[in-house]
Write an enzyme that holds these catalytic residues in place. Sequence first.
Site, PDB file in Angstrom:
ATOM      1  N   ASP A  16       0.885  -1.150   0.000  1.00  0.00           N
ATOM      2  CA  ASP A  16       0.000   0.000   0.000  1.00  0.00           C
ATOM      3  C   ASP A  16       0.937   1.218   0.000  1.00  0.00           C
ATOM      4  O   ASP A  16       2.133   1.083   0.272  1.00  0.00           O
ATOM      5  CB  ASP A  16      -0.876  -0.052   1.263  1.00  0.00           C
ATOM      6  CG  ASP A  16      -1.658   1.221   1.482  1.00  0.00           C
ATOM      7  OD1 ASP A  16      -2.298   1.693   0.520  1.00  0.00           O
ATOM      8  OD2 ASP A  16      -1.615   1.768   2.594  1.00  0.00           O
ATOM      9  N   ASP A  18      -0.056   5.135   0.989  1.00  0.00           N
ATOM     10  CA  ASP A  18      -0.271   6.095   2.086  1.00  0.00           C
ATOM     11  C   ASP A  18      -0.328   5.385   3.431  1.00  0.00           C
ATOM     12  O   ASP A  18      -1.167   4.512   3.641  1.00  0.00           O
ATOM     13  CB  ASP A  18      -1.586   6.854   1.859  1.00  0.00           C
ATOM     14  CG  ASP A  18      -1.526   7.728   0.622  1.00  0.00           C
ATOM     15  OD1 ASP A  18      -0.598   8.536   0.533  1.00  0.00           O
ATOM     16  OD2 ASP A  18      -2.390   7.589  -0.262  1.00  0.00           O
ATOM     17  N   ASP A 172      -1.355  -0.545   6.172  1.00  0.00           N
ATOM     18  CA  ASP A 172      -1.490   0.126   7.471  1.00  0.00           C
ATOM     19  C   ASP A 172      -2.948   0.271   7.886  1.00  0.00           C
ATOM     20  O   ASP A 172      -3.238   0.556   9.032  1.00  0.00           O
ATOM     21  CB  ASP A 172      -0.877   1.531   7.417  1.00  0.00           C
ATOM     22  CG  ASP A 172      -1.707   2.457   6.555  1.00  0.00           C
ATOM     23  OD1 ASP A 172      -2.173   3.494   7.053  1.00  0.00           O
ATOM     24  OD2 ASP A 172      -1.926   2.143   5.370  1.00  0.00           O
TER      25      ASP A 172
END
Length: 199
Positions: A16, A18, A172
């Site tokens: 991922d 961001d 995250d």
Amino acid sequence: MKKLEIDPKAKGLIFDLDGTLADTMPVHFVAYQNILGKYGIDYSAKMFLALAGVPAVETIEKINEVYGTSLNAEEVGHEKEAEYERMMHEMKPIEPVIDLLKRYHGKLPIAVGTGGYNRLAWKTLEIIGLKDYIEILVSANDVQNSKPHPETFLRCAEQMGVAPADCQVFEDGEPGMIAARKAGMIATLVTDYYDVFKA
């Protein structure tokens, strides 16, 4: 803090962007607060984190549901992205995850699967010094269904030529972790490896 490692079974790595490779979450949050504040919405960090990885337009649709507002999702979503772009130079690289990516660059297929938009995703990779390390990027522009739907990660696997079960996803956000598990991939939460933005 423990060291981030890959799973011995992994034959392809999907990151991922961001909050995983780039610590953009504080910048995104301030951008949302700046824009939504103009519409009288006090956007909480708790709700922001619950929608981590969801594209801006869909986030505004969700905000309309929760706050009972009728913002033009397309318009306000793009307004937020413009505000974010104005501030994005403030982001920081997330070193433990970037170190891992660099360690396996050229050894295993690598892709980035993001809920962000294509142009800004490449700009982010440039700011954190990863533009030359990434060949495969699947963004919100490339899929019909964003996370927590598995489409983003399944497209990454397809483009890497690696079976989903052999892919390890680094994430995250909860929507991304759900997407990775739905895709049948090895899901790794990276927030155990750095100081994370908190509600």
